[in-house]
Design an enzyme around this catalytic site. Sequence first.
Site, PDB file in Angstrom:
ATOM      1  N   ILE A  32       1.440  -0.834   0.001  1.00  0.00           N
ATOM      2  CA  ILE A  32       0.292   0.188  -0.055  1.00  0.00           C
ATOM      3  C   ILE A  32       1.017   0.895   0.039  1.00  0.00           C
ATOM      4  O   ILE A  32       0.682   2.565  -0.795  1.00  0.00           O
ATOM      5  CB  ILE A  32      -0.996  -0.119   1.472  1.00  0.00           C
ATOM      6  CG1 ILE A  32      -2.298  -1.322   1.211  1.00  0.00           C
ATOM      7  CG2 ILE A  32      -1.931   1.566   1.378  1.00  0.00           C
ATOM      8  CD1 ILE A  32      -3.093  -1.763   2.404  1.00  0.00           C
ATOM      9  N   TYR A 181      -0.422  -8.440  15.182  1.00  0.00           N
ATOM     10  CA  TYR A 181      -0.308  -7.850  14.585  1.00  0.00           C
ATOM     11  C   TYR A 181      -1.020  -6.552  14.919  1.00  0.00           C
ATOM     12  O   TYR A 181      -1.020  -5.281  14.606  1.00  0.00           O
ATOM     13  CB  TYR A 181      -0.679  -8.810  13.552  1.00  0.00           C
ATOM     14  CG  TYR A 181      -0.749  -7.668  11.842  1.00  0.00           C
ATOM     15  CD1 TYR A 181       0.821  -6.697  11.742  1.00  0.00           C
ATOM     16  CD2 TYR A 181      -1.824  -7.690  11.026  1.00  0.00           C
ATOM     17  CE1 TYR A 181       0.262  -5.587  10.765  1.00  0.00           C
ATOM     18  CE2 TYR A 181      -2.174  -6.594  10.200  1.00  0.00           C
ATOM     19  CZ  TYR A 181      -1.074  -5.522  10.133  1.00  0.00           C
ATOM     20  OH  TYR A 181      -1.482  -4.809   9.465  1.00  0.00           O
ATOM     21  N   LYS A 185      -1.482  -3.263  15.671  1.00  0.00           N
ATOM     22  CA  LYS A 185      -2.110  -1.773  14.763  1.00  0.00           C
ATOM     23  C   LYS A 185      -3.050  -0.769  15.082  1.00  0.00           C
ATOM     24  O   LYS A 185      -2.929   0.308  14.904  1.00  0.00           O
ATOM     25  CB  LYS A 185      -2.400  -2.246  13.250  1.00  0.00           C
ATOM     26  CG  LYS A 185      -1.468  -2.890  12.886  1.00  0.00           C
ATOM     27  CD  LYS A 185      -0.706  -2.120  12.157  1.00  0.00           C
ATOM     28  CE  LYS A 185      -0.907  -1.203  11.095  1.00  0.00           C
ATOM     29  NZ  LYS A 185      -0.190  -0.250  10.120  1.00  0.00           N
TER      30      LYS A 185
END
Length: 316
Positions: A32, A181, A185
């Site tokens: 991204i 994870y 975030k």
Amino acid sequence: MSSAPSITPWNVHRPPRADGRVFLVTGGNAGIGYFVAEQLAATGATVVLGSRNPAKAGEAMASIRARVTGARVRAVRLDLADLSSLTTVADSLGVDRLDAVVHNAGVALDDPPRQETVDGHELMFGTNHLGHFALTRWLMPLLSAAPAARVVTMGSFAAKSERLDLDDLQSRKDYRPKRTYGRSKLAQMSFGLELDRRLRAAGSPVASVVVHPGGALDALTPSRPPIHVRTTAARLSAAPAALLIQGKHAGAWPAVRAVLDPAVRGGQLWGPRAFGLRGEPRREAMWNHLADTTLAAGLWDASRDLTGVDPGALLG
């Protein structure tokens, strides 16, 4: 009588010009982050790719220049898993101001065992959150020198179902890669919102915005060889998924809008329009657990202690 000025609708394919501005995209050499950089380069801005791999950064720059005529793009070495290396990043940029930084780079592990950064922090938490936390401190003088700079933090839909445990931020008691994870975030997103609260309290011109890409799949992403190559078989097999999710080029749209759109404000959350998973970027209602200011302040204090720096120290 004079009518009110019309507001031009946001067009993801024709973002406004940004000539003369400078943007840093961490992890801008792949995924991204690459598409964020490519789309920002098309506005005439100078885009700096933060990357720990010079060879991959070179490939990304070549790809952007091949697709964006006259692209102003360069790279700076950036390793978020090594906190001591971040102290020189601001000087390496060679600019007197920074108009935006997109905190995009990240590590996602699928399998055990638990790994650590060179500083002894759990790898995903240490890279995705603590690295960006510390980087913000070193970039703050350059951001504050710009007329209206933005810190854009790339979160993840994976964070929506997770909760932070201030007593186990390093996942020493409970290490499950996907959960760790998601929590890393979530920590990033919580930090981005707490940063904006502190910026506002200090009267700073800098704004902090949090975004997420929704569901972004490689197989739905257009090819950018050698950075990403999508085969015909992969495209066809992923076609049904396109009803619900999108490619990484579209996953970049919320971050690009957060950097460029003057209507975006600090402290907001932006993501894809359709169920938060796909489509053009829109402002989202704040997730309930992201509105916990006490937890966010606790995370800030813990992050300051773990990194030895405070992004708010220069705010007044």
